[in-house]
Design a protein around this motif. Sequence first.
Motif, PDB file in Angstrom:
ATOM      1  N   PRO A 104      -0.532   5.252  -6.630  1.00  0.00           N
ATOM      2  CA  PRO A 104       0.330   4.949  -5.608  1.00  0.00           C
ATOM      3  C   PRO A 104       0.595   3.665  -5.435  1.00  0.00           C
ATOM      4  O   PRO A 104      -0.344   2.912  -5.259  1.00  0.00           O
ATOM      5  CB  PRO A 104      -0.046   5.688  -4.216  1.00  0.00           C
ATOM      6  CG  PRO A 104      -1.626   6.011  -4.621  1.00  0.00           C
ATOM      7  CD  PRO A 104      -1.580   6.115  -6.067  1.00  0.00           C
ATOM      8  N   VAL A 105       1.830   3.120  -5.099  1.00  0.00           N
ATOM      9  CA  VAL A 105       2.016   1.794  -4.682  1.00  0.00           C
ATOM     10  C   VAL A 105       1.835   1.498  -3.362  1.00  0.00           C
ATOM     11  O   VAL A 105       2.422   2.304  -2.282  1.00  0.00           O
ATOM     12  CB  VAL A 105       3.641   1.272  -5.336  1.00  0.00           C
ATOM     13  CG1 VAL A 105       3.733  -0.303  -4.962  1.00  0.00           C
ATOM     14  CG2 VAL A 105       3.569   1.419  -6.776  1.00  0.00           C
ATOM     15  N   ASP A 106       1.291   0.424  -2.716  1.00  0.00           N
ATOM     16  CA  ASP A 106       0.970   0.302  -1.337  1.00  0.00           C
ATOM     17  C   ASP A 106       2.329  -0.395  -0.967  1.00  0.00           C
ATOM     18  O   ASP A 106       2.896  -1.328  -1.306  1.00  0.00           O
ATOM     19  CB  ASP A 106       0.076  -0.729  -1.215  1.00  0.00           C
ATOM     20  CG  ASP A 106      -0.299  -1.281   0.402  1.00  0.00           C
ATOM     21  OD1 ASP A 106       0.049  -0.161   0.910  1.00  0.00           O
ATOM     22  OD2 ASP A 106      -0.781  -2.116   0.607  1.00  0.00           O
ATOM     23  N   THR A 107       3.081   0.278  -0.010  1.00  0.00           N
ATOM     24  CA  THR A 107       4.451   0.224   0.732  1.00  0.00           C
ATOM     25  C   THR A 107       4.111  -0.129   2.238  1.00  0.00           C
ATOM     26  O   THR A 107       5.086  -0.101   3.008  1.00  0.00           O
ATOM     27  CB  THR A 107       5.266   1.417   0.612  1.00  0.00           C
ATOM     28  OG1 THR A 107       4.830   2.635   0.989  1.00  0.00           O
ATOM     29  CG2 THR A 107       5.490   1.762  -1.324  1.00  0.00           C
TER      30      THR A 107
END
Length: 171
Positions: free
Chosen positions: A113-116
């Motif tokens: 997952p991409v840190d948003t």
Amino acid sequence: MLDALLSGRGWIALVFVLLAGIVFFNVDLLQMNREIAGNAERISTLKREIARHRLDVARLASSERIQESAAALGLVLPAPGEVRYLTARPTLDAKQAAKRITSPNVGYVAPPPVDTAPTPPATDPAATDPAATEAAPVDPAVADPALTDPATTEPVYGDPAAPEPATAAPA
């Protein structure tokens, strides 16, 4: 017979029953009044709570707050010319969707997952401008080198071993 009833024990019993009925009636009436007062208090409490919730909904639904929240997430409003609407074609769209159905790729491993998480606000005004901080969207297939065809450096979608879906022209 009336004289015997009025001077005897029956009269006393009748008066006692009537007085007991009046007492029980008054006790029941007091209990109903207490319930009515409690219900009125609950109603006023619920009305205050409803008013507070309506105020919260109005505050949360305000377009200014929504735009500020969207800007904090890096979202921007599209230009008026960029908005397009799709036309639904129920029979054609359903046929095309049915043709494009493929079996799931069991060998596909999702990328991490991409840190948003939003970054803390900076003191520089240019850093808080959502248009200045807008990032290009990242294609998950391109972000993961395992999902890129090494010969063409094009992203590979779906199972590479799966046959291509039929691309017959619609009838």
